[in-house]
Design a protein around this motif. Structure first.
Motif, PDB file in Angstrom:
ATOM      1  N   GLN A   1       1.045  -1.207  -0.097  1.00  0.00           N
ATOM      2  CA  GLN A   1       0.085  -0.027   0.120  1.00  0.00           C
ATOM      3  C   GLN A   1       0.890   1.382  -0.076  1.00  0.00           C
ATOM      4  OE1 GLN A   1      -3.243   0.010  -0.418  1.00  0.00           O
ATOM      5  NE2 GLN A   1      -3.547  -2.004  -0.108  1.00  0.00           N
ATOM      6  N   ARG A   2       0.417   2.111  -0.809  1.00  0.00           N
ATOM      7  CA  ARG A   2       1.152   3.503  -0.848  1.00  0.00           C
ATOM      8  C   ARG A   2       0.524   4.368  -0.526  1.00  0.00           C
ATOM      9  NH1 ARG A   2       2.068   0.456  -5.289  1.00  0.00           N
ATOM     10  NH2 ARG A   2       0.533   1.969  -6.394  1.00  0.00           N
ATOM     11  N   VAL A   3       0.821   5.137   0.742  1.00  0.00           N
ATOM     12  CA  VAL A   3      -0.156   5.753   1.488  1.00  0.00           C
ATOM     13  C   VAL A   3       0.106   7.391   1.436  1.00  0.00           C
ATOM     14  CG1 VAL A   3      -1.015   6.070   3.992  1.00  0.00           C
ATOM     15  CG2 VAL A   3      -0.330   4.064   3.189  1.00  0.00           C
ATOM     16  N   CYS A   4      -1.101   7.893   1.256  1.00  0.00           N
ATOM     17  CA  CYS A   4      -1.067   9.351   1.743  1.00  0.00           C
ATOM     18  C   CYS A   4      -1.522   9.731   3.006  1.00  0.00           C
ATOM     19  CB  CYS A   4      -2.115  10.056   0.425  1.00  0.00           C
ATOM     20  SG  CYS A   4      -2.155  11.818   0.739  1.00  0.00           S
ATOM     21  N   LEU A   5      -0.689  10.335   3.714  1.00  0.00           N
ATOM     22  CA  LEU A   5      -1.041  10.741   5.220  1.00  0.00           C
ATOM     23  C   LEU A   5      -1.419  12.166   5.232  1.00  0.00           C
ATOM     24  CD1 LEU A   5       1.623   9.742   7.980  1.00  0.00           C
ATOM     25  CD2 LEU A   5       0.065  11.577   8.101  1.00  0.00           C
ATOM     26  N   VAL A   6      -2.747  12.224   5.657  1.00  0.00           N
ATOM     27  CA  VAL A   6      -3.281  13.434   5.830  1.00  0.00           C
ATOM     28  C   VAL A   6      -3.546  14.033   7.292  1.00  0.00           C
ATOM     29  CG1 VAL A   6      -5.438  14.825   5.479  1.00  0.00           C
ATOM     30  CG2 VAL A   6      -4.535  13.039   3.548  1.00  0.00           C
ATOM     31  N   HIS A   7      -2.843  14.923   7.684  1.00  0.00           N
ATOM     32  CA  HIS A   7      -2.801  15.267   9.217  1.00  0.00           C
ATOM     33  C   HIS A   7      -3.737  16.669   9.303  1.00  0.00           C
ATOM     34  CE1 HIS A   7      -1.318  15.872  13.279  1.00  0.00           C
ATOM     35  NE2 HIS A   7      -1.358  16.937  13.076  1.00  0.00           N
TER      36      HIS A   7
ATOM     37  N   ASP B   1       3.071  10.180   0.254  1.00  0.00           N
ATOM     38  CA  ASP B   1       2.953  11.749   0.286  1.00  0.00           C
ATOM     39  C   ASP B   1       2.370  12.090   1.763  1.00  0.00           C
ATOM     40  OD1 ASP B   1       2.428  14.188  -0.630  1.00  0.00           O
ATOM     41  OD2 ASP B   1       1.074  13.960  -2.116  1.00  0.00           O
ATOM     42  N   THR B   2       2.636  13.239   2.107  1.00  0.00           N
ATOM     43  CA  THR B   2       2.017  13.691   3.430  1.00  0.00           C
ATOM     44  C   THR B   2       1.507  14.957   3.108  1.00  0.00           C
ATOM     45  OG1 THR B   2       3.718  12.560   4.741  1.00  0.00           O
ATOM     46  CG2 THR B   2       2.755  14.370   5.736  1.00  0.00           C
ATOM     47  N   MET B   3       0.176  15.493   3.552  1.00  0.00           N
ATOM     48  CA  MET B   3      -0.344  16.618   3.607  1.00  0.00           C
ATOM     49  C   MET B   3      -0.672  17.139   5.057  1.00  0.00           C
ATOM     50  SD  MET B   3      -2.803  16.136   0.369  1.00  0.00           S
ATOM     51  CE  MET B   3      -2.301  15.067  -1.050  1.00  0.00           C
ATOM     52  N   VAL B   4      -0.330  18.039   5.213  1.00  0.00           N
ATOM     53  CA  VAL B   4      -0.689  18.892   6.843  1.00  0.00           C
ATOM     54  C   VAL B   4      -1.540  19.941   6.313  1.00  0.00           C
ATOM     55  CG1 VAL B   4       0.151  19.982   8.781  1.00  0.00           C
ATOM     56  CG2 VAL B   4       1.657  18.133   7.637  1.00  0.00           C
ATOM     57  N   VAL B   5      -2.839  19.649   6.995  1.00  0.00           N
ATOM     58  CA  VAL B   5      -4.053  20.654   6.264  1.00  0.00           C
ATOM     59  C   VAL B   5      -4.432  21.395   7.666  1.00  0.00           C
ATOM     60  CG1 VAL B   5      -6.222  20.724   5.194  1.00  0.00           C
ATOM     61  CG2 VAL B   5      -4.619  18.716   4.922  1.00  0.00           C
ATOM     62  N   PRO B   6      -4.582  22.422   7.513  1.00  0.00           N
ATOM     63  CA  PRO B   6      -5.022  23.617   8.825  1.00  0.00           C
ATOM     64  C   PRO B   6      -6.448  23.318   8.931  1.00  0.00           C
ATOM     65  CG  PRO B   6      -3.550  24.870   7.192  1.00  0.00           C
ATOM     66  CD  PRO B   6      -3.823  23.404   6.601  1.00  0.00           C
ATOM     67  N   THR B   7      -6.928  23.032  10.295  1.00  0.00           N
ATOM     68  CA  THR B   7      -8.332  23.011  10.249  1.00  0.00           C
ATOM     69  C   THR B   7      -8.714  23.736  11.800  1.00  0.00           C
ATOM     70  OG1 THR B   7     -10.228  21.669  10.426  1.00  0.00           O
ATOM     71  CG2 THR B   7      -8.096  20.784  11.254  1.00  0.00           C
ATOM     72  N   LYS B   8      -9.973  24.341  11.718  1.00  0.00           N
ATOM     73  CA  LYS B   8     -10.450  25.011  12.894  1.00  0.00           C
ATOM     74  C   LYS B   8     -11.588  24.389  13.318  1.00  0.00           C
ATOM     75  CE  LYS B   8     -12.377  28.355   9.975  1.00  0.00           C
ATOM     76  NZ  LYS B   8     -12.724  29.635   9.684  1.00  0.00           N
ATOM     77  N   THR B   9     -12.020  23.092  12.991  1.00  0.00           N
ATOM     78  CA  THR B   9     -13.287  22.554  13.471  1.00  0.00           C
ATOM     79  C   THR B   9     -13.039  21.092  14.628  1.00  0.00           C
ATOM     80  OG1 THR B   9     -13.510  21.486  11.608  1.00  0.00           O
ATOM     81  CG2 THR B   9     -14.706  23.458  11.856  1.00  0.00           C
ATOM     82  N   PRO B  10     -12.179  21.445  15.238  1.00  0.00           N
ATOM     83  CA  PRO B  10     -11.687  20.112  16.074  1.00  0.00           C
ATOM     84  C   PRO B  10     -12.890  19.501  16.856  1.00  0.00           C
ATOM     85  CG  PRO B  10     -10.996  22.251  17.131  1.00  0.00           C
ATOM     86  CD  PRO B  10     -11.548  22.596  16.035  1.00  0.00           C
ATOM     87  N   GLY B  11     -12.932  18.427  17.055  1.00  0.00           N
ATOM     88  CA  GLY B  11     -14.010  17.682  17.912  1.00  0.00           C
ATOM     89  C   GLY B  11     -15.434  17.900  17.232  1.00  0.00           C
TER      90      GLY B  11
ATOM     91  N   ILE C   1      -0.986   6.761  -5.155  1.00  0.00           N
ATOM     92  CA  ILE C   1      -1.571   6.625  -3.887  1.00  0.00           C
ATOM     93  C   ILE C   1      -2.748   5.462  -3.889  1.00  0.00           C
ATOM     94  CG2 ILE C   1      -3.033   7.538  -2.082  1.00  0.00           C
ATOM     95  CD1 ILE C   1      -1.505  10.314  -2.946  1.00  0.00           C
ATOM     96  N   THR C   2      -2.481   4.434  -2.983  1.00  0.00           N
ATOM     97  CA  THR C   2      -3.377   3.471  -2.974  1.00  0.00           C
ATOM     98  C   THR C   2      -4.295   3.619  -1.703  1.00  0.00           C
ATOM     99  OG1 THR C   2      -1.811   1.907  -1.958  1.00  0.00           O
ATOM    100  CG2 THR C   2      -2.139   1.831  -4.391  1.00  0.00           C
TER     101      THR C   2
END
Ligand SMILES: Nc1nc2c(ncn2[C@@H]2O[C@H](COP(=O)(O)OP(=O)(O)OP(=O)(O)O)[C@@H](O)[C@H]2O)c(=O)[nH]1
Ligand SMILES: [Mg+2]
Length: 444
Positions: A96-102, A138-148, A171-172
């Protein structure tokens, strides 16, 4: 403190975690797999590349008719137990080739304390790499403001992410680094229930085995020293260095140690102790897995001393320490074990000019063998105190059975023979109960 963080499946996938937004693919979603389960999945990931998850349980023991039959002999039962604890039929097979989205929560109550996105990403990458054949492409750090909330990303961000991932054929799978699990579908509920029942049975068996082992150790009166710490901090390497056991193979991966193992080693006084290697801690672990984790740590409860190994070269070493201590408290480790824990600051070779801030900790390099003599001396003092053992010099007659009794029941350090008097002065490490028996058997 444990939390579910990952959702992994083959093919780009966001629909389970971003409710209200359309799924980018029509394929039915699978329940997310807990990080811990991913981490414990070893071997058996073979199969055609890119194949989807075996939701029907084929190729695994879960869900099949054979599950309903009891295995005939203990060996088969052990194999089944091993398999159950290691395999997760809901994981995709093959490479598996993973795209990590944080999702990077910058503010608000969901903002993680005491850590940074880059280190959360590094940890998530390491978790993905615990799976054979899995890699992060691939790694994507994505800002977000809706935690929880139910929505992790806004519609615009989701569309952007989906487009990007769709445009990357390599990406698989997508690993969404969030502490959330979506409700499983009815198919999957049954599978999970089956698996849960089997794991519970296996855990019960494991508990009974451990209890027996613990009792056997106690009977032989070997002090037990448990080695705990954050995953990859060097627990196994330290035990290898302390016992000189060349067969031990530490690995640079998270959760290299998946079960509790015990090895005998000797302290400077020749006292034999049993070192118990344990599963590493992680700062955020799913609540649902606390029980299985706790079962593997029952040996720690029964030990005489606990060593807390820390990787001082890790940028988040303080956070890791806090996580381990809070986990040990949550596991309700007996107070004396917590109070007398020996802290080992490992990997000092990676920190030039390292000066320990903690006055009572011992700095070592388990890999290079630095500081081990000091550590052994510390352990010896602590083990003797914890187990009520003492160093005594006892005079015995050469003709009598006392000397061989002491060899059996205590640790003989030195024998000073005085042939003219027909006696020997024997320096021994002996527990108070054993000394009481000695005095009763050989009065005067
Ligand atoms: N440079 C350096 N590397 C070390 C030291 N101790 C351990 N390592 C390395 O750190 C990695 C992890 O070591 P392990 O002993 O497997 O760590 P662990 O705590 O048992 O890990 P888990 O079982 O996965 O929780 C291996 O690559 C070791 O070689 C050390 O003192 N110095
Ligand atoms: Mg280990």
């Amino acid at each position: 403190m444990w939390a579910l963080r990952a959702a992994v499946r083959s093919g780009p996938w966001f629909s389970r975690v971003v409710r209200g937004c359309r799924a980018p693919r029509a394929a039915p979603p699978l329940p997310p797999c807990p990080v811990r389960a991913l981490a414990t999945f070893r071997g058996g990931l073979g199969g055609p590349e890119g194949r989807g998850p075996r939701a029907d349980g084929r190729g695994s023991r879960t869900g099949g008719k054979e599950d309903e039959e009891e295995p005939e002999d203990a060996e088969e039962e052990d194999e089944e137990e091993e398999e159950l604890l290691r395999r997760d039929p809901l994981l995709p097979a093959g490479t598996q080739r993973v795209c990590l989205v944080h999702p990077d929560v910058k503010w608000g109550p969901g903002k993680p304390q005491g850590t940074r996105a880059e280190w959360q990403v590094v940890e998530a990458q390491a978790l993905v790499h615990t799976l054979d054949g899995w890699s992060v492409v691939d790694t994507m750090v994505v800002p977000t403001k809706t935690p929880g909330r139910k929505l992790i990303f806004g519609r615009g961000t989701l569309e952007h992410l989906t487009e990007k991932i769709r445009g990357s054929p390599e990406i698989t799978a997508v690993f969404l680094n969030v502490e959330r699990v979506a409700a499983p579908t009815k198919v999957h509920q049954r599978l999970l229930k089956d698996k849960e029942a089997k794991i519970r049975k296996a855990l019960d068996k494991l508990r009974r085995k451990r209890l027996l082992l613990g009792q056997q150790r106690r009977l032989r009166e070997f002090p037990v020293v448990s080695v705990v710490g954050y995953t990859n901090c060097g627990k196994t390497t330290l035990i290898k260095a302390l016992t000189g056991d060349a067969a031990i193979q530490p690995q640079d991966r998270l959760f290299a140690t998946l079960d509790v193992t015990a090895r005998a080693g000797r302290l400077p006084s020749r006292l034999t102790v049993i070192y118990v290697d344990t599963i590493g801690f992680l700062s955020q672990l799913p609540h649902s897995l606390v029980e299985s984790f706790a079962a593997t740590l029952e040996d720690v409860h029964r030990s005489d001393l606990v060593i807390h190994v820390r990787d001082v070269s890790h940028p988040e070493t303080e956070l890791q320490k806090a996580s381990v201590l809070s986990a040990l408290r949550a596991l309700q480790l007996p107070r004396p074990l917590l109070d007398h824990m020996v802290e080992v600051l490992n990997k000092v070779d990676l920190v030039p000019g390292y000066r320990p801030a903690e006055p009572n900790a011992v700095a070592v390099s388990a890999l290079l063998g630095l500081g081990l003599e000091e550590l052994k001396a510390r352990l010896e003092g602590a083990v003797l105190r914890a187990t009520g053992r003492r160093v005594r010099t006892l005079r015995v007659g050469l003709a009598g059975p006392q000397l061989s009794w002491l060899h059996q029941e205590a640790t003989v350090q030195a024998v000073d023979v005085r042939p003219e008097a027909g006696v020997a002065d024997v320096k021994v490490i002996i527990s108070d109960p054993a000394y009481g028996r000695f005095r009763k058997l050989f009065p005067g």
